[in-house]
Design an enzyme around this catalytic site. Structure first.
Site, PDB file in Angstrom:
ATOM      1  N   HIS A 249       0.850  -1.189   0.000  1.00  0.00           N
ATOM      2  CA  HIS A 249       0.000   0.000   0.000  1.00  0.00           C
ATOM      3  C   HIS A 249       0.882   1.234   0.000  1.00  0.00           C
ATOM      4  O   HIS A 249       1.589   1.492   0.949  1.00  0.00           O
ATOM      5  CB  HIS A 249      -0.927  -0.013   1.221  1.00  0.00           C
ATOM      6  CG  HIS A 249      -1.684   1.262   1.356  1.00  0.00           C
ATOM      7  ND1 HIS A 249      -2.569   1.685   0.401  1.00  0.00           N
ATOM      8  CD2 HIS A 249      -1.656   2.233   2.292  1.00  0.00           C
ATOM      9  CE1 HIS A 249      -3.065   2.843   0.762  1.00  0.00           C
ATOM     10  NE2 HIS A 249      -2.529   3.206   1.892  1.00  0.00           N
TER      11      HIS A 249
ATOM     12  N   HIS B 140      -6.140   9.640  -0.272  1.00  0.00           N
ATOM     13  CA  HIS B 140      -6.837   9.595   1.025  1.00  0.00           C
ATOM     14  C   HIS B 140      -6.052  10.189   2.187  1.00  0.00           C
ATOM     15  O   HIS B 140      -6.551  10.184   3.313  1.00  0.00           O
ATOM     16  CB  HIS B 140      -7.309   8.166   1.340  1.00  0.00           C
ATOM     17  CG  HIS B 140      -6.202   7.165   1.401  1.00  0.00           C
ATOM     18  ND1 HIS B 140      -5.798   6.443   0.304  1.00  0.00           N
ATOM     19  CD2 HIS B 140      -5.400   6.774   2.413  1.00  0.00           C
ATOM     20  CE1 HIS B 140      -4.809   5.646   0.635  1.00  0.00           C
ATOM     21  NE2 HIS B 140      -4.540   5.829   1.917  1.00  0.00           N
TER      22      HIS B 140
ATOM     23  N   ASP C 224       1.120   5.109  -0.180  1.00  0.00           N
ATOM     24  CA  ASP C 224       0.421   6.389  -0.086  1.00  0.00           C
ATOM     25  C   ASP C 224       1.040   7.431  -1.011  1.00  0.00           C
ATOM     26  O   ASP C 224       2.254   7.612  -1.020  1.00  0.00           O
ATOM     27  CB  ASP C 224       0.466   6.907   1.355  1.00  0.00           C
ATOM     28  CG  ASP C 224      -0.439   6.103   2.258  1.00  0.00           C
ATOM     29  OD1 ASP C 224      -1.629   6.006   1.936  1.00  0.00           O
ATOM     30  OD2 ASP C 224       0.055   5.568   3.277  1.00  0.00           O
TER      31      ASP C 224
ATOM     32  N   ASP D 138      -7.492   1.521   2.303  1.00  0.00           N
ATOM     33  CA  ASP D 138      -7.135   2.381   3.433  1.00  0.00           C
ATOM     34  C   ASP D 138      -8.051   3.572   3.733  1.00  0.00           C
ATOM     35  O   ASP D 138      -8.015   4.084   4.845  1.00  0.00           O
ATOM     36  CB  ASP D 138      -5.688   2.869   3.252  1.00  0.00           C
ATOM     37  CG  ASP D 138      -5.072   3.408   4.533  1.00  0.00           C
ATOM     38  OD1 ASP D 138      -5.546   3.023   5.624  1.00  0.00           O
ATOM     39  OD2 ASP D 138      -4.131   4.204   4.468  1.00  0.00           O
TER      40      ASP D 138
HETATM   41 ZN   LIG Z   1      -2.992   4.967   2.998  1.00  0.00          ZN
END
Ligand SMILES: [Zn+2]
Length: 964
Positions: free
Chosen positions: A9, A372, A11, A131
């Site tokens: 994941h 996000h 970001d 997430d």
């Molecule tokens: Zn995240």
């Protein structure tokens, strides 16, 4: 059987900026390098054809891909074709679902999907929103089903909801996010049992402490049997809360796989020994393969409607603060989102340039900003500044694009063709704090201030233009040379103060003295077109009747009534409080109070922070009970100015011909003494009997019914009576009783609720001094600095209030909502009016002169793509049953919309234009206890190439690729 699959994941900015994450710099903050991840994952996949990996964030992949040599690119294409590397979600980022507008969600997804289509000829099949802090209805039916996804996967749902779903094995559901479309638009939604990390003991990142599978008999710590048993035990726990015999393990976490072999080696061994053991079967897989297996299992699934907001991880940690966190950043994104829509239209109308400035860098920056941790306001300050910098660069390039395109568009001789414009326009991004050098300047002799107003909406609009000027002996003439009504209002001190500090803070120049007045006039602009206004000096003696300097009232009566049109607001002259709103046209007369309050953040360990909202009490402190008011009046607008305290200033405006009140708030710097944090709210209070019910939008699209202290899916234990009732708002919020409706629309993403019956509450600003506990390790304390002098952030914005008869408010909400999202684009220049008129089209539309889109339809994308094709998206604005007239089949005549152009080809596509609509597969799922009340939605039929009429049923969005 077991299914596994693997992911990292990544970001798109959080504790570090996107660049820092990509190259792996600033590793003292967080050891994370996406370039290493992609390099090493690709190497590991090439070693063994059984291995699989999924990747989501295309903005990172794009950077990496551009830097690979053709040989590597060829190898990667093979991996994609073989299904070893699968793109999931496939947008530029994994967007937030609370603070995002649906148009931005579509745009950012399209950016990534186009890349995947162009480079790999693939269409992602699975939503991968693991997430984001709660999940929206629009995500399910629009950014899921309409993209051709058949499943969506995520980790974060409310802890109470999760507990109940574990008990009755309902973590996996069939989600029907749209009331209008019902079962005709459904997706398999998989909420993970714990989080998106692997089960305990099965995380294999290279630099972490884990127990490797040791299968060499020579090793003293030979442990195959132990690890296999651990594995099966963990699997059984998950199997107990999951339907069918397929379970998913998310083998990865934030920025994992920096050295992918570390993971793959362990998983290869586990798969080998677990399968040899035979009790379960483990394999590498992907979310789409998982969904296929689930469907093949012929199981029936629980039904989920509405959404997964709000989200809490425990009794006191409600993720409802981020709905409002970093309000100016949220506003900047929304403002540029509307600007991007208009700029692409103008770019299309004159023909996209292959070289020179264009709107791409704005699309890239806006795509990143939907992440996000970006628009949500949950990244560190330096990362947020990095997002803002990207947006500013993109905005200025788009502004140059527009400023050089406009002269070509409106020049009557050029017919849209021009290489180098002879003149340019200025635009003013800081107009809201009165900074606009062109309008402030003295108008040169023989010239006028030319104002071109471009209307990106598909219907004609009448709107008010407000510009700062220094002279009140000016006349405003329309495109025909006729003098029109104008009005001056003296500039207030709150604006003066903001201007002097923020112009320097934002653009690095210290502005000259503030202009004396706001000049208001009414502009009427055709659809997808423009109108021109000429402002010139009046002769001082013959002071024209149309020039009106607003009068300042000195109230003597007990009640002060304002409003030049149908809508009137009355105030108490003693307390300064709003008392009533009434509309002489509709007859609605409602006692309404409006006030500001603040919640003090809790001082407990679980406190308010960038993510969370946790007030220390259920009753907020009132900012001021009684507030002096200053009233100004003129023919176009009445204003009430109120200084609530030293850091809350407000102007309520009621315009001629507008059925709503506009509230302009200026809040900050929020004082921080004696408290760990303050969250500033406004409340609109009526005596309506609303029985705990209110309505908030989903990403600016559908309105969802909310019931205070209640969740449809489980018996709610109320632990946070305020924070637990907050919902994200992007378009608006409304309440209704048997007689009337009260609606409030917003200008950016914000949090809101109805804490008491008859009341609407919006959280407008927040400042938290205490360190964040959600992972940022930084307080949400936004400071603005000029030459080393820093102060807490002051915000300015608007919200809009309207009262309507029950059942009629949606027209105001939908039409005005679109106008707020897509304001008039204003461009200014000093030119000789006569010369101008002789060489320019002063008022025109790109559509057929007598055509406009129906009022229930919005043009949400008109963009020329790099290959010369044109992307068109049109959206029905109403839900089924929302309005008696407008919730019906609408028709758009493309021939009239593109008057003067010949449409050679048209292809209807998925929402992200990556596949033919006709080729999209609709997957069907068995829903348990489906009751008979499923709606039968109205949908438009195929487009006939001879008539070129597009039909749209309620809430339908149709996407086309056109060739002219
Ligand atoms: Zn995240």
């Amino acid at each position: 059987m077991f299914i596994w699959f693997l992911t990292s994941h990544d970001d798109v900015g959080w504790l570090k900026t996107i660049d820092q994450y990509y190259v792996g710099s600033n590793n003292s903050i967080q050891g994370a390098c996406v370039e290493n991840i992609l390099d090493s994952v690709i190497m590991s996949l090439r070693r063994d054809p059984n291995r699989k990996f999924v990747f989501a964030e295309m903005v990172f992949f794009h950077r990496w891909w551009e830097r690979q040599n053709p040989e590597i690119q060829k190898e990667v294409r093979k991996l994609v074709d073989a299904g070893q590397l699968e793109f999931v979600n496939g947008g530029w980022c994994m967007h937030d679902e609370a603070a995002t507008h649906y148009i931005d969600m579509i745009d950012q997804t399209t950016l990534g999907h186009q890349l995947i289509k162009n480079q790999f000829n693939k269409t992602p099949r699975a939503g991968w929103q693991i997430d984001p802090f709660g999940h929206s209805a629009v995500q399910a039916y629009l950014l899921g089903v309409e993209l051709g996804f058949d499943s969506i996967h995520f980790a974060r749902i409310d802890y109470q909801d999760r507990e109940k779903r574990q008990e009755d094995k309902s973590l996996e559901v069939i989600w029907q996010g749209s009331r209008t479309f019902g079962s005709s638009s459904q997706i398999f939604a998989n909420a993970f049992p714990v989080h998106y990390s692997p089960p305990n003991g099965f995380s294999f990142e290279v630099n972490t402490d884990f127990n490797p599978v040791q299968d060499d008999p020579l090793l003293f710590d030979f442990n195959v049997e132990i690890r296999v048993n651990d594995f099966i035990n963990s699997a059984m726990i998950q199997a107990n809360v999951t339907r069918t015999n397929h379970i998913m393990w998310t083998m990865g976490d934030d920025f994992q796989y920096q050295y992918a072999e570390s993971w793959f080696k362990q998983m290869d061994k586990l798969i080998h020994y677990v399968n040899k053991d035979g009790r379960v079967n483990a394999l590498y897989s992907t979310p789409s393969m998982y969904a296929d297996a689930k469907r093949a299992a012929s199981e029936s699934w629980p039904l989920k409607t509405d959404d997964y907001f709000p989200y809490a991880i425990s009794a006191n940690t409600y993720f409802t603060g981020f709905f409002t966190s970093r309000p100016t950043f949220k506003r900047y994104i929304r403002m540029l989102s509307g600007y991007y829509l208009a700029a692409r239209q103008i770019e299309f109308l004159i023909g996209r340039r292959s070289a020179g400035p264009n709107t791409y860098s704005l699309s890239d920056a806006l795509g990143i900003a939907q992440h996000h941790d970006a628009v949500s306001g949950t990244s560190r300050l330096h990362t947020t500044s990095d997002y803002a910098k990207r947006l500013a660069i993109g905005a200025s390039e788009a502004e140059i694009t527009v400023s050089s395109a406009l002269p070509c568009l409106i020049d009557s001789k050029l017919n849209g063709q021009c290489a180098t414009p002879t003149m340019t326009f200025s635009q003013c991004q800081l107009l809201n704090i009165s900074f606009c050098p062109t309008t402030e300047a003295d108008i040169p002799e023989g010239k006028s201030l030319v104002v071109v107003a471009y209307n990106p909406l598909g219907w004609e609009r009448i709107d008010f233009v407000r510009i700062p000027v220094n002279d009140h002996y000016l006349v405003v003439k329309d495109s025909m040379g006729k003098i029109i009504e104008s009005q001056y209002v003296e500039l207030d001190n709150a604006t003066r103060n903001m201007r002097s500090f923020y112009v320097e803070a934002y653009i690095g120049i210290s502005p000259k003295e503030a202009p004396k007045y706001w000049l208001f006039f009414q502009a009427s602009v055709p659809p997808l077109g423009w109108n021109t206004y000429f402002i010139s000096k009046a002769s001082r003696k013959g002071n024209s009747k149309s020039v009106y300097v607003s009068l300042v009232d000195h109230p003597k009566n007990e009640t002060i009534v304002i409003g030049p049109g149908n809508l009137k607001l009355s105030f108490s002259s003693a307390s300064g409080q709003l008392k009533r709103m009434f509309n002489s046209k509709s007859g609605i007369d409602m006692p309404v109070q409006q006030s500001y309050h603040w919640y003090a953040s809790s001082e407990e360990a679980e406190s308010s922070d960038a993510y969370h909202f946790r007030p220390n009490a259920s009753t907020p402190q009132v900012v001021s009970r009684s507030v002096p008011l200053k009233v100004t009046r003129g023919p176009l607008v009445h204003e009430v100015h109120q200084q609530f305290n030293s850091w809350v200033y407000q102007i309520i405006r009621v315009f001629k011909d507008k059925e709503h009140a506009e509230v302009e708030f200026t809040i900050g710097p929020i004082p921080t003494e004696n408290t760990v944090g303050k969250e500033i709210i406004t409340r609109v209070t009526t005596n309506m009997s609303t029985e705990k019910v209110f309505y908030t939008d989903s990403n600016g699209r559908d309105f969802l019914k909310r019931v205070r202290d209640y969740r449809a899916d489980w018996p709610l234990a109320v632990t946070q009576p305020i924070a637990g009732n907050y919902y994200p708002i992007n378009l608006g919020i409304f309440i209704e009783d048997m007689k009337s409706e009260l609606s409030v629309l917003v200008d950016r993403a914000t949090g809101g609720s109805s804490i008491n019956d008859g009341e609407i509450e919006l959280m407008l600003h927040r400042r938290i001094i205490k360190d964040d506990t959600g992972g940022l390790v930084e307080p949400l304390d936004e400071l603005i600095c000029v030459n080393g002098t820093c102060e807490g952030l002051t915000i300015r914005g608007n919200y809009y209030m309207s009262i309507n008869e029950r059942g009629t408010g949606s027209r105001w909400r939908r039409t005005t909502g679109q106008e707020i999202y897509s304001p008039l684009l204003l461009a200014f220049s000093h030119e000789n009016a006569q010369n101008w008129k002789s060489s320019h089209l002063t008022k025109a539309t790109a559509m057929d002169a007598n055509y406009s889109l129906p009022l229930n339809v919005a043009l949400i994308t008109l963009q020329e793509l790099v290959d010369g094709s044109v992307l068109l998206r049109i959206a029905h604005l109403y839900e089924a049953g929302e309005d008696v007239e407008y919730s019906s089949l609408a028709k758009v005549e493309l021939k009239k919309m593109f008057a003067g152009k010949t449409l050679k080809a048209l292809k209807e596509t998925s929402l992200s234009a990556n596949q033919d609509k006709s080729e999209m597969k609709r997957t069907t799922w068995e829903v348990e206890d489906q009751n008979g009340s499923d709606p039968d939605p109205i949908r438009g039929g195929p487009v006939d190439m001879s008539t070129l009429i597009v039909e749209l049923g309620p809430m339908e969005i149709r996407t086309f690729l056109l060739r002219f």
